[in-house]
Design an enzyme around this catalytic site. Sequence first.
Site, PDB file in Angstrom:
ATOM      1  N   SER A 123      52.082  40.888  50.969  1.00 45.82           N
ATOM      2  CA  SER A 123      50.740  40.433  50.604  1.00 45.82           C
ATOM      3  C   SER A 123      50.560  38.975  50.997  1.00 45.82           C
ATOM      4  CB  SER A 123      50.596  40.572  49.083  1.00 45.82           C
ATOM      5  OG  SER A 123      49.467  39.871  48.643  1.00 45.82           O
ATOM      6  N   TYR A 164      53.674  39.135  40.125  1.00 46.78           N
ATOM      7  CA  TYR A 164      53.433  40.137  41.176  1.00 46.78           C
ATOM      8  C   TYR A 164      53.775  39.547  42.543  1.00 46.78           C
ATOM      9  CZ  TYR A 164      50.818  42.556  44.807  1.00 46.78           C
ATOM     10  OH  TYR A 164      50.475  43.171  45.987  1.00 46.78           O
ATOM     11  N   LYS A 199      56.895  40.347  45.437  1.00 45.93           N
ATOM     12  CA  LYS A 199      56.743  40.601  46.887  1.00 45.93           C
ATOM     13  C   LYS A 199      57.584  39.596  47.689  1.00 45.93           C
ATOM     14  CE  LYS A 199      53.840  44.041  46.820  1.00 45.93           C
ATOM     15  NZ  LYS A 199      54.204  45.352  47.344  1.00 45.93           N
TER      16      LYS A 199
HETATM   17  P1  NAD Z   1      47.996  51.811  44.487  1.00 49.92           P
HETATM   18  O1  NAD Z   1      48.372  51.472  43.087  1.00 49.92           O
HETATM   19  O2  NAD Z   1      46.717  52.517  44.732  1.00 49.92           O
HETATM   20  O3  NAD Z   1      49.169  52.645  45.172  1.00 49.92           O
HETATM   21  C1  NAD Z   1      50.518  52.487  44.814  1.00 49.92           C
HETATM   22  C2  NAD Z   1      51.112  53.887  44.652  1.00 49.92           C
HETATM   23  O4  NAD Z   1      52.490  53.759  44.322  1.00 49.92           O
HETATM   24  C3  NAD Z   1      50.461  54.689  43.517  1.00 49.92           C
HETATM   25  O5  NAD Z   1      50.162  55.987  43.974  1.00 49.92           O
HETATM   26  C4  NAD Z   1      51.519  54.721  42.423  1.00 49.92           C
HETATM   27  O6  NAD Z   1      51.432  55.891  41.641  1.00 49.92           O
HETATM   28  C5  NAD Z   1      52.790  54.652  43.248  1.00 49.92           C
HETATM   29  N1  NAD Z   1      53.941  54.063  42.536  1.00 49.92           N
HETATM   30  C6  NAD Z   1      53.989  52.906  41.836  1.00 49.92           C
HETATM   31  N2  NAD Z   1      55.233  52.706  41.361  1.00 49.92           N
HETATM   32  C7  NAD Z   1      55.989  53.754  41.778  1.00 49.92           C
HETATM   33  C8  NAD Z   1      57.350  54.120  41.606  1.00 49.92           C
HETATM   34  N3  NAD Z   1      58.188  53.347  40.894  1.00 49.92           N
HETATM   35  N4  NAD Z   1      57.783  55.253  42.168  1.00 49.92           N
HETATM   36  C9  NAD Z   1      56.947  56.045  42.878  1.00 49.92           C
HETATM   37  N5  NAD Z   1      55.650  55.767  43.074  1.00 49.92           N
HETATM   38  C10 NAD Z   1      55.173  54.628  42.526  1.00 49.92           C
HETATM   39  O7  NAD Z   1      48.038  50.437  45.320  1.00 49.92           O
HETATM   40  P2  NAD Z   1      47.516  50.138  46.793  1.00 49.92           P
HETATM   41  O8  NAD Z   1      46.313  49.276  46.703  1.00 49.92           O
HETATM   42  O9  NAD Z   1      47.455  51.384  47.593  1.00 49.92           O
HETATM   43  O10 NAD Z   1      48.698  49.204  47.314  1.00 49.92           O
HETATM   44  C11 NAD Z   1      49.788  49.729  48.050  1.00 49.92           C
HETATM   45  C12 NAD Z   1      50.786  48.607  48.302  1.00 49.92           C
HETATM   46  O11 NAD Z   1      50.135  47.540  48.986  1.00 49.92           O
HETATM   47  C13 NAD Z   1      51.369  47.994  47.017  1.00 49.92           C
HETATM   48  O12 NAD Z   1      52.732  47.728  47.236  1.00 49.92           O
HETATM   49  C14 NAD Z   1      50.583  46.720  46.862  1.00 49.92           C
HETATM   50  O13 NAD Z   1      51.313  45.748  46.155  1.00 49.92           O
HETATM   51  C15 NAD Z   1      50.341  46.314  48.304  1.00 49.92           C
HETATM   52  N6  NAD Z   1      49.168  45.445  48.475  1.00 49.92           N
HETATM   53  C16 NAD Z   1      47.945  45.879  48.049  1.00 49.92           C
HETATM   54  C17 NAD Z   1      46.836  45.041  48.163  1.00 49.92           C
HETATM   55  C18 NAD Z   1      45.482  45.480  47.671  1.00 49.92           C
HETATM   56  O14 NAD Z   1      44.601  44.617  47.528  1.00 49.92           O
HETATM   57  N7  NAD Z   1      45.239  46.770  47.425  1.00 49.92           N
HETATM   58  C19 NAD Z   1      46.979  43.769  48.738  1.00 49.92           C
HETATM   59  C20 NAD Z   1      48.237  43.374  49.175  1.00 49.92           C
HETATM   60  C21 NAD Z   1      49.332  44.226  49.050  1.00 49.92           C
HETATM   61  N1  UFG Z   2      35.774  37.677  42.265  1.00 45.91           N
HETATM   62  C1  UFG Z   2      34.653  37.436  41.491  1.00 45.91           C
HETATM   63  N2  UFG Z   2      34.375  38.320  40.485  1.00 45.91           N
HETATM   64  C2  UFG Z   2      35.135  39.407  40.221  1.00 45.91           C
HETATM   65  C3  UFG Z   2      36.274  39.650  41.016  1.00 45.91           C
HETATM   66  C4  UFG Z   2      36.573  38.746  42.027  1.00 45.91           C
HETATM   67  O1  UFG Z   2      33.932  36.460  41.693  1.00 45.91           O
HETATM   68  O2  UFG Z   2      34.824  40.161  39.273  1.00 45.91           O
HETATM   69  C5  UFG Z   2      36.088  36.746  43.368  1.00 45.91           C
HETATM   70  C6  UFG Z   2      37.418  36.022  43.212  1.00 45.91           C
HETATM   71  O3  UFG Z   2      37.254  34.845  42.444  1.00 45.91           O
HETATM   72  C7  UFG Z   2      37.810  35.782  44.671  1.00 45.91           C
HETATM   73  C8  UFG Z   2      37.228  36.992  45.408  1.00 45.91           C
HETATM   74  O4  UFG Z   2      36.210  37.507  44.553  1.00 45.91           O
HETATM   75  O5  UFG Z   2      37.169  34.627  45.135  1.00 45.91           O
HETATM   76  C9  UFG Z   2      38.244  38.085  45.684  1.00 45.91           C
HETATM   77  O6  UFG Z   2      38.903  38.432  44.467  1.00 45.91           O
HETATM   78  P1  UFG Z   2      39.828  39.744  44.347  1.00 45.91           P
HETATM   79  O7  UFG Z   2      40.287  39.816  42.931  1.00 45.91           O
HETATM   80  O8  UFG Z   2      39.126  40.919  44.888  1.00 45.91           O
HETATM   81  O9  UFG Z   2      41.037  39.438  45.343  1.00 45.91           O
HETATM   82  P2  UFG Z   2      42.087  38.252  45.374  1.00 45.91           P
HETATM   83  O10 UFG Z   2      41.901  37.529  46.671  1.00 45.91           O
HETATM   84  O11 UFG Z   2      42.039  37.442  44.148  1.00 45.91           O
HETATM   85  O12 UFG Z   2      43.468  39.037  45.363  1.00 45.91           O
HETATM   86  C10 UFG Z   2      43.684  40.200  46.185  1.00 45.91           C
HETATM   87  C11 UFG Z   2      44.604  41.153  45.446  1.00 45.91           C
HETATM   88  C12 UFG Z   2      45.972  40.540  45.306  1.00 45.91           C
HETATM   89  C13 UFG Z   2      46.485  40.155  46.661  1.00 45.91           C
HETATM   90  C14 UFG Z   2      45.520  39.226  47.331  1.00 45.91           C
HETATM   91  C15 UFG Z   2      45.969  38.901  48.726  1.00 45.91           C
HETATM   92  O13 UFG Z   2      44.096  41.431  44.156  1.00 45.91           O
HETATM   93  O14 UFG Z   2      46.847  41.478  44.753  1.00 45.91           O
HETATM   94  O15 UFG Z   2      44.231  39.834  47.402  1.00 45.91           O
HETATM   95  O16 UFG Z   2      46.236  40.069  49.424  1.00 45.91           O
HETATM   96  F1  UFG Z   2      47.657  39.522  46.494  1.00 45.91           F
END
Ligand code: NAD
Ligand code: UFG
Length: 349
Positions: free
Chosen positions: A127, A151, A155
């Site tokens: 991330s 979190y 990572k």
């Molecule tokens: P998500 O929660 O939708 O998907 C994660 C999946 O992993 C889920 O289906 C959950 O049931 C499964 N899981 C969690 N722990 C587990 C375990 N111990 N064993 C087996 N399955 C397990 O999340 P996502 O948004 O699809 O994110 C996927 C990956 O990308 C994550 O590692 C997350 O940290 C990373 N990531 C996501 C974002 C974002 O904004 N969505 C940003 C940066 C990184």
């Molecule tokens: N924001 C609002 N109101 C809300 C939610 C968000 O104003 O209700 C704003 C935040 O302040 C920020 C922007 O919208 O300026 C984006 O916020 P998000 O919560 O959607 O995303 P972040 O950038 O804070 O974080 C996301 C994921 C993290 C990840 C990061 C970088 O939540 O897990 O992107 O990948 F680490």
Amino acid sequence: MSKQTILVTGGAGYIGSHACVELLQAGFKVVIVDNFSNSKVESLVRVEKITGQTPTLYQADIRDKQALSDIFAQESIHAVIHFAGLKAVGESRQQPFNYYHNNVYGTLVLLEVMNEANVKRLIFSSSATVYSESTCNQYAEDFPLGAINPYGRSKEMIEHILRDISKADTVNKSVSPWKIVLLRYFNPIGAHESGMIGEDPNGIPNNLLPYVSQVAIGKLEQLSVWGNDYPTIDGTGVRDYIHVVDLVKGHIKAISALENQQFAAGNCKAYNLGTGTGYSVLEIINTFEKVTGRPVNYKIAPRRAGDLAECFANPALALAELDWSAEKNLDDMLIDAWRWQTNNPQGYQ
Ligand code: NAD
Ligand code: UFG
């Protein structure tokens, strides 16, 4: 030639389910391991409907070594894409043990089983949150790391572990060294264009886009815009939003890149997956209203603790070495997010 099998951990989740679609459509066999802690089996039913193909599903926790070993014994796995993990920043501050156990320990178990099975190709979901706050808002892969919440630290720790095991293998000139790609996602949003799979957060969403969609459809009353006094174009936070389908295509490019020269003797390399363009919260709201025709009720609220003013990717390395760049624009992302929301007002329920 028989199909290569990709093990997708967390394949039922938001990004994982989109990855399964792209992998199946690209001709891979897909094996999923998921414990459904943050997803529903319905997402995989939809993957099947979209692709006309059935991924193999193992309902298991990645921390269950025996269950993982059985899967590796059963399937002939070429590479692993590791999405499984917990991802909510706020929750990670309240439950750090859970986050380190799930994300770090879970990854260690996976690595142990992969090593025993001699499957050493890995694509890891990292991330942008691993970067330390910088005076420059456009992050390149060689910027210093320094996550600021459990979190993000989970990572970052995993990145260090993966670099260390890969380095040890290359120094020792292992016959089959680790080949590892760390993909640092910026802000994935949007949904598959079919409107059949998308992001289905539990309870009240933390992230901007699901919140905006749920206000627009009338499930939530009002969006709080966290701060309008940042040094940005209009005072609101700026992020690099990337279409989830573009993002998962980066993973398929990464699987191919593992066979390139830079991975020939083993390697562990990080790549940003972002568009390189930042949008403010108000720009997101205005564009969402424009493409959907729906008003978004919002108010300006105080800043959210831990938020950066501005954060977007330098995606040049992914273009140069993975031959990947994002193709979809902000309108596409918001139209697709809205289609998913309107077709599935209660998510997968
Ligand atoms: P998500 O929660 O939708 O998907 C994660 C999946 O992993 C889920 O289906 C959950 O049931 C499964 N899981 C969690 N722990 C587990 C375990 N111990 N064993 C087996 N399955 C397990 O999340 P996502 O948004 O699809 O994110 C996927 C990956 O990308 C994550 O590692 C997350 O940290 C990373 N990531 C996501 C974002 C974002 O904004 N969505 C940003 C940066 C990184
Ligand atoms: N924001 C609002 N109101 C809300 C939610 C968000 O104003 O209700 C704003 C935040 O302040 C920020 C922007 O919208 O300026 C984006 O916020 P998000 O919560 O959607 O995303 P972040 O950038 O804070 O974080 C996301 C994921 C993290 C990840 C990061 C970088 O939540 O897990 O992107 O990948 F680490």
